[in-house]
Design an enzyme around this catalytic site. Sequence first.
Site, PDB file in Angstrom:
ATOM      1  N   ALA A  71    -104.444 107.882 -63.235  1.00  0.00           N
ATOM      2  CA  ALA A  71    -105.077 108.600 -62.124  1.00  0.00           C
ATOM      3  C   ALA A  71    -104.156 108.672 -60.913  1.00  0.00           C
ATOM      4  CB  ALA A  71    -106.381 107.907 -61.752  1.00  0.00           C
ATOM      5  N   THR A  72    -103.346 107.646 -60.735  1.00  0.00           N
ATOM      6  CA  THR A  72    -102.414 107.653 -59.600  1.00  0.00           C
ATOM      7  C   THR A  72    -101.481 108.860 -59.702  1.00  0.00           C
ATOM      8  OG1 THR A  72    -102.537 105.253 -59.407  1.00  0.00           O
ATOM      9  CG2 THR A  72    -100.571 106.300 -58.494  1.00  0.00           C
ATOM     10  N   GLN A 181    -114.089 106.609 -61.006  1.00  0.00           N
ATOM     11  CA  GLN A 181    -115.192 105.640 -61.106  1.00  0.00           C
ATOM     12  C   GLN A 181    -116.511 106.318 -61.465  1.00  0.00           C
ATOM     13  OE1 GLN A 181    -114.672 102.456 -61.122  1.00  0.00           O
ATOM     14  NE2 GLN A 181    -112.643 102.256 -60.180  1.00  0.00           N
ATOM     15  N   THR A 239     -92.816 113.454 -73.558  1.00  0.00           N
ATOM     16  CA  THR A 239     -93.386 113.347 -74.908  1.00  0.00           C
ATOM     17  C   THR A 239     -94.829 112.843 -74.841  1.00  0.00           C
ATOM     18  OG1 THR A 239     -91.196 112.933 -75.790  1.00  0.00           O
ATOM     19  CG2 THR A 239     -93.054 112.256 -77.166  1.00  0.00           C
ATOM     20  N   CYS A 326    -105.291  97.216 -56.532  1.00  0.00           N
ATOM     21  CA  CYS A 326    -103.982  97.619 -55.979  1.00  0.00           C
ATOM     22  C   CYS A 326    -103.697  96.935 -54.654  1.00  0.00           C
ATOM     23  CB  CYS A 326    -103.930  99.110 -55.703  1.00  0.00           C
ATOM     24  SG  CYS A 326    -104.339 100.090 -57.069  1.00  0.00           S
TER      25      CYS A 326
HETATM   26  N1  C6P Z   1    -108.733 101.377 -59.087  1.00  0.00           N
HETATM   27  C1  C6P Z   1    -109.500  99.113 -58.592  1.00  0.00           C
HETATM   28  O1  C6P Z   1    -109.413  97.890 -58.694  1.00  0.00           O
HETATM   29  P1  C6P Z   1    -104.870 104.285 -62.307  1.00  0.00           P
HETATM   30  O2  C6P Z   1    -104.752 102.842 -62.516  1.00  0.00           O
HETATM   31  O3  C6P Z   1    -103.679 104.880 -61.632  1.00  0.00           O
HETATM   32  O4  C6P Z   1    -105.232 105.004 -63.549  1.00  0.00           O
HETATM   33  O5  C6P Z   1    -106.130 104.477 -61.326  1.00  0.00           O
HETATM   34  C2  C6P Z   1    -105.993 104.524 -59.945  1.00  0.00           C
HETATM   35  C3  C6P Z   1    -107.331 104.754 -59.288  1.00  0.00           C
HETATM   36  C4  C6P Z   1    -107.589 105.983 -58.722  1.00  0.00           C
HETATM   37  N2  C6P Z   1    -108.784 106.260 -58.173  1.00  0.00           N
HETATM   38  C5  C6P Z   1    -109.770 105.353 -58.129  1.00  0.00           C
HETATM   39  C6  C6P Z   1    -111.082 105.712 -57.509  1.00  0.00           C
HETATM   40  C7  C6P Z   1    -109.570 104.087 -58.690  1.00  0.00           C
HETATM   41  O6  C6P Z   1    -110.559 103.193 -58.652  1.00  0.00           O
HETATM   42  C8  C6P Z   1    -108.313 103.766 -59.256  1.00  0.00           C
HETATM   43  C9  C6P Z   1    -108.033 102.386 -59.765  1.00  0.00           C
HETATM   44  C10 C6P Z   1    -108.601  99.989 -59.458  1.00  0.00           C
HETATM   45  O7  C6P Z   1    -110.318  99.641 -57.854  1.00  0.00           O
HETATM   46  C11 C6P Z   1    -107.199  99.509 -59.449  1.00  0.00           C
HETATM   47  S1  C6P Z   1    -106.433  99.679 -57.885  1.00  0.00           S
END
Ligand code: C6P
Length: 396
Positions: A71-72, A181, A239, A326
């Site tokens: 998601a980041t 979420q 890939t 994070c």
């Molecule tokens: N929140 C939390 O402890 P990733 O890991 O990049 O796929 O997801 C990032 C992310 C983006 N948007 C929202 C709303 C999220 O909650 C998260 C990930 C975790 O709240 C890890 S920081």
Amino acid sequence: MRVYLDNNATTLVDPQVTACMEPFQTQVYGNPNSLHAFGSESHIDLNNAMEKIYAGIHAPKSDSIIITSCATESNNWVLKSIYFDYIMSGRKDHIIISEVEHPSIIAGARFLEKLGVKVTYLPINSEGIVTAQSVRDNITPKTALVSVMWANNETGAIFPVEEIGEICKEHDVLFHTDAVQAIGKIPVDVQSLNVDYLTFSAHKFHGPKGVGALYMKKGKELTPLLHGGEHMAGLRSGTLNVAGIIGMGKAMELAIDCLDFEMPDVEELRDKLEDALLKIKDTFVVTPREKRTRNTMLISFRGVEGESMLWDLNKAGIGASTGSACASVDLEANPVMEAIGADDDLAHTAIRFSLSRFTTEEEIDYTIGVVHEAVERLRGISSSYAYTPKNHESAL
Ligand code: C6P
């Protein structure tokens, strides 16, 4: 006993997901872009997985779902490409986000500010919610994008994305929502609201880590963040993560199936935990239950430093968090608590409990006992608690 109550940080990979990924890590390992049989033998399963992912968010085939690493990445892609596609030309110069977005949006917006973009950070109200009216009040003819999450990762607060989407449409402004979420917790239907871009990540709904996606409405494709090959129609090179995509497809299917019959059980357990913890005096929960995702609670025990509570919980085998994973190494106050205007002491005491469909009643009963003991122990040695005024209710 080991109890995992940090499911908003990440989730257990469902054993059914692991099983369907396994052959694509050990036997079917060809590059799907190769022309030989080793490459093409994953195509049918990849297509089936993509169909499940489209069905999970009710996306029509004409729209795009581009697989990313997380998601980041999806969130950064939206912000940076909006800059390239709409702001760099000088036509627009403004974006709107909320002040409680995930760090991948907040830090991305701060980066854009350095490039000259004006950013409005919308406040949340006392319930921890961004109002649609605040979006309306801040849109200008120069606004390129509104990015407001669907559900908050710290409190579980569900934001009014349907109304926000309508406001964006009225003003011809692009709308992105981070639905990380929301997937698997509430129904997500991209056709029932005006959304141009939507982010999600498999590891938040019992899929594997390292695979996420960005949904884009037809005609709203963005300049790629990663240039290179022809993967994902040239929109995201690299890939394909074959096992990851197949795992995300299965995880999406299971998450949607579980919405009706397992999420009510999760909610019941969350409420049991919450009711029991609220019996402890000077304890506060952010956002009314009916306005939250069913698995989440952000709770504050006055006089009990969040990190100390985590230490006691961890010693007893319980995994929870003080908020977003994070930001777990800094000792700052919880940003949502600060945003709702909680006093400084209380803002340092927030603990997030997030359950999943794998959480059991036995685990919740055990957690209730451990938290009660921990609060008593930690308040007993807390000088700040001993000296705070008796009437703490006014703190929020
Ligand atoms: N929140 C939390 O402890 P990733 O890991 O990049 O796929 O997801 C990032 C992310 C983006 N948007 C929202 C709303 C999220 O909650 C998260 C990930 C975790 O709240 C890890 S920081």
